[in-house]
Design a protein around this motif. Sequence first.
Motif, mmCIF file in Angstrom:
data_model
loop_
_atom_site.group_PDB
_atom_site.id
_atom_site.type_symbol
_atom_site.label_atom_id
_atom_site.label_comp_id
_atom_site.label_asym_id
_atom_site.label_seq_id
_atom_site.Cartn_x
_atom_site.Cartn_y
_atom_site.Cartn_z
ATOM 1 N N ARG A 15 0.844 -1.174 0.000
ATOM 2 C CA ARG A 15 0.000 0.000 0.000
ATOM 3 C C ARG A 15 0.889 1.237 0.000
ATOM 4 N NH1 ARG A 15 -3.262 0.066 5.056
ATOM 5 N NH2 ARG A 15 -3.802 -1.986 4.341
ATOM 6 N N LEU A 65 -2.149 5.430 -1.746
ATOM 7 C CA LEU A 65 -3.433 4.933 -2.265
ATOM 8 C C LEU A 65 -4.278 6.037 -2.873
ATOM 9 C CD1 LEU A 65 -4.707 2.291 0.235
ATOM 10 C CD2 LEU A 65 -4.611 2.071 -2.225
ATOM 11 N N LEU A 106 -5.054 -1.699 -4.102
ATOM 12 C CA LEU A 106 -3.911 -2.527 -4.451
ATOM 13 C C LEU A 106 -4.231 -3.568 -5.520
ATOM 14 C CD1 LEU A 106 -1.114 -2.391 -3.284
ATOM 15 C CD2 LEU A 106 -1.730 -4.227 -1.737
ATOM 16 N N ASP A 166 -1.080 -6.084 3.594
ATOM 17 C CA ASP A 166 -2.076 -5.647 2.617
ATOM 18 C C ASP A 166 -2.833 -6.793 1.992
ATOM 19 O OD1 ASP A 166 -1.386 -2.826 2.633
ATOM 20 O OD2 ASP A 166 0.504 -3.513 1.816
#
Lengths: 248, 518
Positions: B199, B202, B208, B267
């Motif tokens: 990440r 963002l 992602l 993530d």
Amino acid sequence: MKLTIHHLYANMMNLYGDRGNVISIKKRCEWRGIAVEVVDVDLGEKIRPTGCDIFLFGGGQDREQALLVEDLSGSKGADLRAIADDGGVILGVCGGYQLMGHSYETPEGDRLSGVGIFDLRTEPRKPHEERLIGNVIVRVGLPDGSERELVGFENHGGRTRLGDVEPLGYVVLGHGNNGEDGTEGARRDNCYGTYLHGSLLPKNPWFTDLLIESAIRRVDDSFKLEPLDDSAEQAAFAAAVERARGRR
Amino acid sequence: MGRAGGGEVPRARAGPRLESISGYPALYSYRAARGCTPRAFPEYLPSGRYNPRMVGILERARLAAAILAARAARHASRALRTGGGSTVPGVVARRVDPGVLARLSGMLPEGAVAITGTNGKTTTTRMVSRILSAAGIRAMNNSTGANLATGVTAALVSDSGLSGRPRSEMGLFEVDEASVPEVVREAKPHTLAVLNLFRDQLDRYGELSHTGRVISSAFSSLPPEGRVVLNADDPLVASLGYTFPGTLYFGVEEPALDTGVLQHIADSRNCPVCGAPLRYGAVYFGHVGLYDCESCAFSRPEPQFAAREVRLDGPRGSDFTLVTPEGEHRVRVNLPGLYNVYNALAAAAVSLSAGVKPGRVMEGIRGFGGAFGRVERVRAGDREVFLLLIKNPVGFNEILRTFLAGGEAQNVLIAINDNHADGRDVSWLWDVDFEMLGGIRADITTSGIRAEDMTVRLKYAEIPVRETVPDRRTALERALRRTPPGGTLYVLPTYTAMLEIRRVLSDLGYTHPFWEDR
């Protein structure tokens, strides 16, 4: 007395520093000698309220959000609704906020059912619309008639339309629920929903304390929090406001 | 370029004839034909007549004009000190000739390699460059971190003569994740390496899994013999290669490095195929480790290039055994941390699959000392400044673990900006495990546009901050003054804060502006 933070789907809905909200509540209790426990509530696990609780429901990616819907459709969603009706303290952020409404439609057109704590629904952005991204300042009216500000960062494609529910506040700067009607978030009793994600509570300690005090008052209705030295938080709040206004 | 050849005559002819219906047959139709499908009809004049020489002259003139304009822009940009002058020439060249990247890249005798991923792009690219130079291959790269299509173009332009002929034999491009489809479509690299996906910023890229889809959408634009080199230990990255036949994997197989816990920031905890939780046999950092899916057939692919017996040696570096189908080699890496083991492993995988001899690969990695801005030592009078770029929570954690947690760093300056290139949202600071520093006694200064946010983060990790000084110059001067003679100031800046701090160091006479670096 012990305050329990129930971190819903901590493993999946941990986007954008949602952990900052957990740390903020935890430390502000500990610094005042209030015992705290953080409980992660994952897929398939039951919510176990202790009577003095804060429920945190953070943001996630669309894919992960879809996985939660099934989990929330059963008794867990019903439990959360009952907690809300009973005056329990719930904070939903971003994806969690959206799922506290009636429904959330993904950009692919799937309609996900929410818990229905707030009378609101969320639609995806239209192809010509942008994601709503940036610093936000929100003015919040308090029950005693005074006003306070929240500062934070939003990043969402979904447009939330409120039904018969009060907004958390009104946008001074930024986009808010849908970028059109000037509202931001939603509130009902002790439930709050907002698009201000991640580091919302660290920079807005008055709001953190409001959540803590509301939770503890459920077991001790005369409870008052001792003030803390918030000069670092206030400096960060002021700097973020300046930044949001483009003066820094 | 005149490469379309005689075999395409019937189809190629149709284009110009259709276009010549307009009232301006000559120049207009030729341009329109080129604009629609670049390089489709280079041998045909607007009239439809075949005239390779004429077209060749036009094409070359356009390319030369693009290169000239780009050079003028570079000089102007440096004279005005608007920055490193590292993307403006690319913007200009692409404006003059939209096909410039494809043309220049197509003239590289050994083709091109593209490297992408959230962390380690620059370091890995520079390592491959070092390996190739050890192997006697002249390679050019976009080494100043200008990693959009414009930056890649600028680097190629500055490597080319006016004819467009490159001085180098191979192109090495570090490419921003979101720019991968554009760069691959135009530059046609024979190898595309994906290091990891964390990440990062963002607010710029969205989610992602979306970034993963953007990257894998480029696989079909690779040339027929093209291959992708993927990190087997990153579930999302590994899943990108499942349906692509030319996939090679690299990975670390060292159970002793298991941290036992998925970090808060992990993530990709869930299976990228079916969404069920992944089961980890070992977690190295973030979501990187040995894993398989609880409910479907997805599991970590068997890597062709594996690092085993990894021995981390603090800030000095590490050693590992590189296991390949062709044999085993002990590798020494002179950069700290497990993340640089991954960078070296990726560099080795890319180089070996491009045919470089193993001996040259080991030599190149051993000789590598660091990439611009990522880990950089600068002499500042009788003190030293150690610059460690902060990009995202995972990178920040690795730097804390390598340099701060052990008490090595006594004087620390953390500078957090929130400009576009840094990521405008600073809530990621709450995903960094500062709590691991509990009890350290370093003298910490916070700085940057978001200095106060950093101070609050450290307050909640119960780590004392000496001073909060948003202004970068003042902060650096004060932190340097508090660093004892002979000591080292560890500076941890985000990207634009790093540029500012380098400029301050340069103004103080301690280093050169970065575009003079080599």
